[in-house]
Design an enzyme around this catalytic site. Structure first.
Site, short mmCIF file in Angstrom:
data_model
loop_
_atom_site.label_atom_id
_atom_site.label_comp_id
_atom_site.label_asym_id
_atom_site.label_seq_id
_atom_site.Cartn_x
_atom_site.Cartn_y
_atom_site.Cartn_z
N PRO A 88 64.79 76.36 -40.88
CA PRO A 88 65.76 75.27 -41.09
C PRO A 88 67.20 75.77 -41.03
CG PRO A 88 64.08 75.29 -42.82
CD PRO A 88 63.92 76.56 -42.04
N GLU A 115 58.26 80.83 -48.59
CA GLU A 115 59.68 80.47 -48.70
C GLU A 115 60.49 81.01 -47.51
OE1 GLU A 115 60.68 78.28 -51.16
OE2 GLU A 115 58.50 78.36 -51.30
N ARG A 153 56.93 71.63 -20.37
CA ARG A 153 57.00 70.47 -19.47
C ARG A 153 58.18 70.55 -18.50
NH1 ARG A 153 60.35 66.80 -20.65
NH2 ARG A 153 59.25 65.03 -19.75
N ASP A 168 62.98 61.54 -17.52
CA ASP A 168 62.78 61.15 -18.91
C ASP A 168 64.04 61.08 -19.74
OD1 ASP A 168 60.11 60.49 -19.92
OD2 ASP A 168 59.55 62.28 -18.80
#
Ligand code: 4HQ
Length: 262
Positions: A88, A115, A153, A168
């Site tokens: 994060p 953690e 992709r 896309d």
């Protein structure tokens, strides 16, 4: 593209690689995925990969030595790969980031648990930290799959002819248009008429308009990232004329520009 993932749950990644587009891309030699089990490099009878945090507090931290030993194997397998930690604290993942990563021939992805991992490992071995979003997961495996999926992709030949990557969402800073298939009427809702006409030019114009309006309503931030091209500017001006006409036709002439039409 070679993917080497460091994880204590190799089965999670294997299930992902064994299905769908990833499986086909592997069979076609477009990607070559490999998991390195961090636990295989842990010491002792119990093969411990984590320990309590210095300074106290709850949760556990991944020990640096098993990670470093696993990394040595990963680097032998993918010597030119940037090493990516999913966390994060990383830079936010995006289509642009996926495009950059797709330019490499190898990637090493480090999937933490608990953690997080000992900072000394990160300092020594991690080139790049990537976050898939501002939320907390239980491990880096899902984020690693997100990255590998978005990158794969983009590789030539990974998608069938029917869905080329370039068309896309996001590739042109736009959301995708709506999609429809049979039946022509579902629960009383008909498919937009133009899509049944076979008029390719009209269909392309409808799709472009739908994509643009959906983006304007749901994600106006995307439109501000890049100047509008001529066609989109023309479409929006057409809509503006139509909106103004509608407002003028209101009984009171509609709110004028000075009476706070916002
Ligand atoms: N993690 N984007 C791994 C995440 C995450 C995210 C939490 C990564 C737990 C150990 N990773 N640690 N969001 O939530 O990448």
């Amino acid at each position: 593209m070679k993917f080497v993932a460091l994880t204590i749950f190799p089965e999670l990644l294997q299930a992902f690689w064994d299905n769908g587009i990833m499986r086909r891309a592997t069979a076609d030699g477009i990607i070559s995925p490999e998991a390195v089990n961090i636990r295989d490099f842990a010491e002792g009878r119990h093969k411990v990969t984590d320990d309590r945090p210095y300074g106290g507090g709850c949760g556990m931290v991944m020990k640096p030595e098993p990670l470093a030993a696993a990394m040595k194997v990963a680097k032998a397998s993918a010597p030119e790969a940037p090493t990516i930690l999913l966390s994060p604290q990383g830079e936010r993942f995006s289509q642009t980031a996926a495009e950059k990563l797709a330019g490499h021939k190898e990637l090493i992805l480090i999937c933490g648990r608990y953690e997080g991992i000992d900072e000394r490992f990160t300092e020594r071995f991690v080139d790049l930290e990537i976050s898939v979003g501002d939320f907390v997961l239980t491990g880096g495996e899902l984020p690693a799959m997100v990255v590998m999926d978005a990158v794969t992709r983009l590789l030539p030949g990974a998608l069938g002819n029917e869905d080329s990557a370039g068309q896309d969402s996001f590739e042109n800073h736009r959301l995708d248009c709506g999609h429809y298939t049979r039946p022509p009427v579902y629960e009383g809702e008909a498919v937009p008429e133009v899509l049944l006409t076979g008029h390719h030019e009209a269909i392309a114009r409808w799709r472009r308009t739908d994509a643009l309006m959906r983006t304007l309503v749901r994600r106006p931030d995307l439109l501000r990232q890049k100047p509008l091209d001529k066609e989109d500017t023309a479409l929006l001006k057409e809509w503006r004329r139509e909106i103004e006409r509608l407002l003028r036709s209101q009984p009171d002439g509609g709110p004028g520009p000075s009476s706070g039409g916002g």
